[in-house]
Design a protein around this motif. Structure first.
Motif, PDB file in Angstrom:
ATOM      1  N   ALA A   1       0.938  -1.042   0.076  1.00 27.82           N
ATOM      2  CA  ALA A   1      -0.156  -0.106   0.002  1.00 27.82           C
ATOM      3  C   ALA A   1       0.978   1.321   0.054  1.00 27.82           C
ATOM      4  CB  ALA A   1      -0.854   0.073   1.272  1.00 27.82           C
ATOM      5  N   VAL A   2       1.899   1.147   0.793  1.00 26.40           N
ATOM      6  CA  VAL A   2       2.636   2.253   0.915  1.00 26.40           C
ATOM      7  C   VAL A   2       3.470   2.672  -0.480  1.00 26.40           C
ATOM      8  CG1 VAL A   2       4.818   3.199   1.868  1.00 26.40           C
ATOM      9  CG2 VAL A   2       3.281   2.144   3.430  1.00 26.40           C
ATOM     10  N   ILE A   3       3.864   1.470  -1.044  1.00 27.74           N
ATOM     11  CA  ILE A   3       4.530   1.487  -2.561  1.00 27.74           C
ATOM     12  C   ILE A   3       3.811   2.020  -3.420  1.00 27.74           C
ATOM     13  CG2 ILE A   3       5.729   0.233  -4.128  1.00 27.74           C
ATOM     14  CD1 ILE A   3       6.834  -1.688  -2.077  1.00 27.74           C
ATOM     15  N   ALA A   4       2.461   1.577  -3.462  1.00 30.36           N
ATOM     16  CA  ALA A   4       1.260   1.973  -4.345  1.00 30.36           C
ATOM     17  C   ALA A   4       0.990   3.410  -4.002  1.00 30.36           C
ATOM     18  CB  ALA A   4       0.057   1.466  -4.144  1.00 30.36           C
TER      19      ALA A   4
ATOM     20  N   ILE B   1       4.361   9.963  -6.875  1.00 31.17           N
ATOM     21  CA  ILE B   1       5.387  10.421  -8.260  1.00 31.17           C
ATOM     22  C   ILE B   1       4.709  10.571  -9.533  1.00 31.17           C
ATOM     23  CG2 ILE B   1       7.418   9.395  -9.192  1.00 31.17           C
ATOM     24  CD1 ILE B   1       8.058   7.872  -6.640  1.00 31.17           C
ATOM     25  N   ILE B   2       3.446   9.511  -9.807  1.00 30.95           N
ATOM     26  CA  ILE B   2       3.240   9.831 -11.028  1.00 30.95           C
ATOM     27  C   ILE B   2       2.274  11.096 -11.109  1.00 30.95           C
ATOM     28  CG2 ILE B   2       1.209   8.982 -12.373  1.00 30.95           C
ATOM     29  CD1 ILE B   2       2.055   5.994 -11.349  1.00 30.95           C
ATOM     30  N   GLY B   3       1.804  11.523  -9.753  1.00 29.01           N
ATOM     31  CA  GLY B   3       0.992  12.801  -9.879  1.00 29.01           C
ATOM     32  C   GLY B   3       2.026  13.817 -10.166  1.00 29.01           C
ATOM     33  N   ILE B   4       3.080  13.845  -9.379  1.00 27.11           N
ATOM     34  CA  ILE B   4       4.120  14.986  -9.327  1.00 27.11           C
ATOM     35  C   ILE B   4       4.728  14.938 -10.882  1.00 27.11           C
ATOM     36  CG2 ILE B   4       6.434  15.780  -8.728  1.00 27.11           C
ATOM     37  CD1 ILE B   4       5.811  14.409  -6.146  1.00 27.11           C
ATOM     38  N   ILE B   5       4.623  13.872 -11.697  1.00 26.55           N
ATOM     39  CA  ILE B   5       5.239  13.897 -13.069  1.00 26.55           C
ATOM     40  C   ILE B   5       4.287  14.456 -13.982  1.00 26.55           C
ATOM     41  CG2 ILE B   5       5.870  12.496 -14.683  1.00 26.55           C
ATOM     42  CD1 ILE B   5       7.175  10.495 -12.938  1.00 26.55           C
TER      43      ILE B   5
END
Length: 521
Positions: free
Chosen positions: A7-10, A16-20
């Motif tokens: 869950a944490v990794i997800a 990260i995806i949101g930041i990108i």
């Protein structure tokens, strides 16, 4: 635990995806904004270029218009200067032409003057020749005249001069008389107008005062009470009042005799009170007389105050007011002094107003002009000078003081109102019915008038008629001609005017007649 890690990794991967994705979106927006800014900058740059071009065109137009205006003003100024220069050159040319013309005229005038001079010299020579011939003819004519007339030239000249002098004297007398009459008519026109207006605007009643006062009684029985036992009452009255009581056969009357009207009035009032009271004895007489004197003094002050209020005169010293009141009981040549002073004051005020002077000051001087006739103490000064001293003592205006002192010419007149007071005094005193004239002085004036006329050469008789208002002079027809009669009438009138004092005017009539008488037998 494994699920937690996943869950944490997800979550981390999602973050990260949101930041990108955010960076990608921001980069895209940034490019879009940059493009829009560049487009806007290009638009602004294009608009600025257009505006700069338009401004450049406007400034060029304004510069061109300013240049054209300056050029036009300069050209106009240049034209004006050129016009002024042209005008100046024209005037200079005209002046040059005028000077040239004047120079030519002057040269012609010089030539003409030379010709006239030569002509005059020739005429002078001819005149000198004619004069010499005329003198020779005149000498010859004089010698012939002397031979025919039996007179020398000097004697003939003397006779001619005397004849011409007499003729000139007669003509001059007539001419002088005409000029004097015309001058009097012209010079006195306004004065007569003012005097007549002043007299017409002033109406005053005059009472004739005598040296006696008649005291009327109800019956003759009262005379005995007034006389008293052995005359003690009448003596007491005369001693207390200074008035003589004349008790004679006149029914129901007693005569009070005194030259002082104030004393006569005191005696009259005291007698009236004593008769009304019925108690007549020396002690009572003295008491009543003293009381009457005090009351009369109050009445004098009241008369003075009423007079100054009536005339509108303010600030008069109380002693002068009392003297004005005393004038009521004085008379001058039968004319009541207060009435005369009031009339003079009114005349002075009217005349001063007509002449544009101070009427209040003139009224003041007119009222006070005779205060020297009612002094508290008798002096040797004349009433005019004494009145001036009294007015000066009580700080009256210098013009008032001078008018009082100079109204009989005993002092020099220094102010304009002085002759006005003198004239109004004469008007009030000299008008018909104002005063009585003493018979002796009247007869003396008539006699002096006739003697003055008889003293002239050629006068046979002189008669003063119409109460001295007309002088008829009868001359000798052999000695006085018709022309001499006119001159004699004028000279007599002038001498009367300069040497005599008289009221009104005197008409001088010269009568010359030639009578031829023969008897048939």
């Amino acid at each position: 635990m494994g699920t937690t890690v996943i869950a944490v990794i997800a979550a981390a991967a999602a973050l990260i995806i949101g930041i990108i994705l955010g960076k990608l979106i921001f980069a895209k927006n940034t490019r879009k904004i940059t493009e829009e800014a560049e487009e806007q900058a290009q638009k602004i740059k294009a608009e600025a270029a257009v505006a700069a071009e338009n401004l450049k065109k406007d400034k060029l137009l304004e510069a061109k218009e300013r240049f054209l205006q300056l050029k036009s003003a300069h050209e106009k100024e240049v034209l004006q200067r050129n016009q002024k220069i042209a005008d100046a050159e024209g005037r200079i040319k005209q002046k040059e032409q005028s000077l040239n013309q004047k120079n030519e005229n002057a040269q012609k005038q010089v030539q003409e003057n030379e010709a006239i001079k030569e002509n005059l010299m020739r005429q002078i020579e001819l005149v000198n020749i004619k004069r010499t011939e005329l003198e020779k003819h005149q000498e010859e004519h004089i010698r012939r005249l002397e031979k025919v007339a039996g007179l020398s030239a000097e004697e003939a000249r003397s006779q001619l001069v005397e004849t011409l002098k007499e003729e000139a004297r007669t003509q001059a007398t007539a001419h002088i008389q005409e000029v004097v009459e015309d001058a009097k008519a012209r010079a006195n026109k306004e004065a007569k107008k003012i005097i007549i207006q002043s007299i017409q605007r002033t109406a005053a009643e005059q009472t004739i005062e005598n040296a006696i006062t008649v005291f009327n009684l109800e019956s003759d029985e009262i005379k005995g009470q007034i006389i008293g036992r052995e005359g003690r009452n009448i003596r007491a009255i005369e001693a207390a009042t200074g008035v003589d009581l004349v008790v004679d056969d006149t029914p129901e009357a007693i005569v009070l005799s005194s030259f002082d009207p104030l004393r006569r009035e005191i005696a009259r009032l005291a007698l009236q009170r004593l008769v009304q009271d019925g108690r007549i004895h020396p002690a009572r007489i003295e008491e009543v007389v003293e009381k009457t004197k005090r009351q009369l003094e109050e009445q004098v002050m009241e008369i003075g105050e009423r007079t100054v209020i009536e005339l509108g005169i303010h600030g008069l010293h109380p002693d002068l007011v009392r003297m004005v009141g005393k004038m009521r009981f004085r008379s001058s040549y039968g004319q009541n002094l207060l009435m005369h002073s009031k009339e003079t004051a009114n005349l002075c005020g009217i005349m001063a107003a007509e002449l544009g002077l101070n009427p209040k000051l003139a009224k003041r001087a007119g009222l006070l002009h005779d205060i020297g006739k009612v002094p508290d103490e008798e002096t040797e000064l004349s009433h005019a000078l004494l009145g001036g001293k009294l007015a000066e003592k009580y700080n009256e205006h210098p013009a008032v003081v001078n008018a009082i002192a100079a109204h009989h010419d005993e002092e020099e007149m220094k102010y304009v109102i002085s002759p006005i007071v003198q004239a109004c005094d004469a008007i009030s005193g000299a008008r018909p019915g104002a005063r009585r004239e003493i018979m002796q002085s009247y007869l003396q004036r008539i006699k002096d008038l006739e003697n003055l006329a008889i003293a002239f050469d050629g006068v046979e008789k002189a008669y003063a008629i119409q109460a001295g208002r007309e002088l008829r002079v009868i001359v000798e027809s052999e000695k006085v001609s018709d022309a001499d009669a006119d001159r004699l009438s004028f000279e007599i009138a002038q001498k009367i005017q300069t040497e005599m004092q008289y009221p009104g005017q005197i008409k001088v009539t010269v009568i010359r007649e030639k009578r031829a008488v023969n008897v048939a037998r």
